[in-house]
Design an enzyme around this catalytic site. Sequence first.
Site, mmCIF file in Angstrom:
data_model
loop_
_atom_site.group_PDB
_atom_site.id
_atom_site.type_symbol
_atom_site.label_atom_id
_atom_site.label_comp_id
_atom_site.label_asym_id
_atom_site.label_seq_id
_atom_site.Cartn_x
_atom_site.Cartn_y
_atom_site.Cartn_z
ATOM 1 N N HIS A 1 1.098 -1.168 0.005
ATOM 2 C CA HIS A 1 0.051 -0.115 -0.050
ATOM 3 C C HIS A 1 0.947 1.234 0.122
ATOM 4 O O HIS A 1 1.604 1.171 0.867
ATOM 5 C CB HIS A 1 -1.002 0.221 1.215
ATOM 6 C CG HIS A 1 -1.670 1.207 0.951
ATOM 7 N ND1 HIS A 1 -3.210 1.407 0.545
ATOM 8 C CD2 HIS A 1 -1.602 2.574 1.852
ATOM 9 C CE1 HIS A 1 -3.532 2.586 0.855
ATOM 10 N NE2 HIS A 1 -2.689 3.359 1.462
ATOM 11 N N LYS B 1 -8.850 -1.732 5.951
ATOM 12 C CA LYS B 1 -9.197 -2.268 4.633
ATOM 13 C C LYS B 1 -8.097 -3.349 3.969
ATOM 14 O O LYS B 1 -8.309 -4.395 3.659
ATOM 15 C CB LYS B 1 -9.275 -1.326 3.427
ATOM 16 C CG LYS B 1 -10.051 -0.158 3.482
ATOM 17 C CD LYS B 1 -10.375 0.766 2.401
ATOM 18 C CE LYS B 1 -9.179 1.705 2.144
ATOM 19 N NZ LYS B 1 -9.282 2.723 3.131
ATOM 20 N N ARG C 1 -14.307 12.815 6.599
ATOM 21 C CA ARG C 1 -13.126 13.292 6.665
ATOM 22 C C ARG C 1 -12.594 14.523 5.800
ATOM 23 O O ARG C 1 -12.037 15.355 5.909
ATOM 24 C CB ARG C 1 -12.127 12.448 7.186
ATOM 25 C CG ARG C 1 -12.056 11.820 8.525
ATOM 26 C CD ARG C 1 -11.254 10.468 8.518
ATOM 27 N NE ARG C 1 -10.055 10.742 8.269
ATOM 28 C CZ ARG C 1 -8.971 9.714 7.615
ATOM 29 N NH1 ARG C 1 -9.520 8.598 6.980
ATOM 30 N NH2 ARG C 1 -7.891 10.394 7.219
ATOM 31 N N SER D 1 -7.618 3.682 8.784
ATOM 32 C CA SER D 1 -8.612 3.877 7.267
ATOM 33 C C SER D 1 -7.563 2.954 6.504
ATOM 34 O O SER D 1 -8.218 1.900 5.990
ATOM 35 C CB SER D 1 -8.469 5.169 6.774
ATOM 36 O OG SER D 1 -9.087 5.174 5.481
ATOM 37 N N ASP E 1 -15.283 2.400 7.150
ATOM 38 C CA ASP E 1 -14.275 3.433 6.645
ATOM 39 C C ASP E 1 -14.694 4.130 5.326
ATOM 40 O O ASP E 1 -14.300 5.388 5.264
ATOM 41 C CB ASP E 1 -12.976 2.484 6.407
ATOM 42 C CG ASP E 1 -11.782 3.591 5.753
ATOM 43 O OD1 ASP E 1 -11.483 4.148 6.592
ATOM 44 O OD2 ASP E 1 -11.704 3.296 4.626
#
Length: 425
Positions: A82, A187, A168, A183, A161
């Site tokens: 990620h 996931k 947000r 967040s 989320d």
Amino acid sequence: MDAISVIRTKRDRGELTPEQIDWVIDAYTRGEVADEQMSALAMAILLNGMNRTEIARWTAAMIASGERMNFDSLSRPTTDKHSTGGVGDKITLPLAPLVAACGAAVPQLSGRGLGHTGGTLDKLESIPGWRAHLSNAEMLDVLDTTGAVICAAGDGLAPADKKLYALRDVTGTVEAIPLIASSIMSKKIAEGTGALVLDVKVGSGAFMKTIEDARELASTMVALGTDSGVRTVALLTDMATPLGLTAGNALEVRESVEVLAGGGPKDVIDLTLALAREMLDAAGLKDADPEKALADGSAMDVWRRMISAQGGDPDATLPVAREQHVVAAHTSGVLTRLDAYDIGVAAWRLGAGRARKEDPVQAGAGIEMHAKPGDTVTKGQRLLTLHTDTPEKFEYALKALPGSFDIAPAGTDFTATPVVRERIA
């Protein structure tokens, strides 16, 4: 349990109990807690923070709001990456097939660009026919047959989320590190991968502008992954300068294919290999040689199969913008700075990105960079080529660029920042 008492606890710098966290996440997902109440809580978290216990419970509650994927049926170990996002960050495109070519399974759930940062799905959708949205069964089939899949996360994955992220974005609380970490990790943990490598960008074009903030975010996410049984490591990587020589969707796909073909810019190759080695190591494949897989064409073979499996044509001609505009060097010397944020904003204004999630993007829009910091340039030489289908966008894009680069006198010493700055495990 009620929302006001939860808000007051965090407003007054208290520690939220596990019961408070479980209730507020569940109630917000169901609509019992109103947006304005969750906004107040998010702001209190931004201002007063959360400790490791709170962040872990918050993440677990978001995971519990939806489904969890399972890859136990696969014969290969799973490993994922990620990135926190940047400019010219096309690394996922060559990385996923490269790691798959080395024996791992790579379930890469990716997102879209927003603002100055590009999105992996937007880039791949510039390939004719390619599909981002797959069912869980389709995703598992592509993963099983090719070793890698890059697709959108389904609606059932951490729905809390998805709802909180949108809130947000419009309440000035995006920067809260506990909420960023939970967040991302909710996931990724729900995704079901066995190992995870985090590419935490730092610099002007990144979400984290300072090494201290990047380090805090990386450490928090590594702890969350480790506590959840996912082998997790983070690299802090430079985003003061754009990655590679392109920023824009089809432009970046073209550059990624160059890397898979054995060419491409050195910084893209170096980071791709560094992340591949970390992913393979975390997956228990320490003896795999990603450099060999890049050189012998096996990574390219996986890329072609992966694109085809998702409806794309790996041989199709990629879109090209109808209009170009050249930005030239105003003097001769050494290019010492090329600001990632400014380049990202300009590419966004040309049509490569979006201001709102529902906005369309232009596949061919973006910026080519003809020099990188450390290169010698001459007056009048092309530094940037801007691409768009709508030439009226040039004026707005050019307003982002006057302070985007520095050229020092010839002979000036220049030392480039390494693409990988730190490792956190």
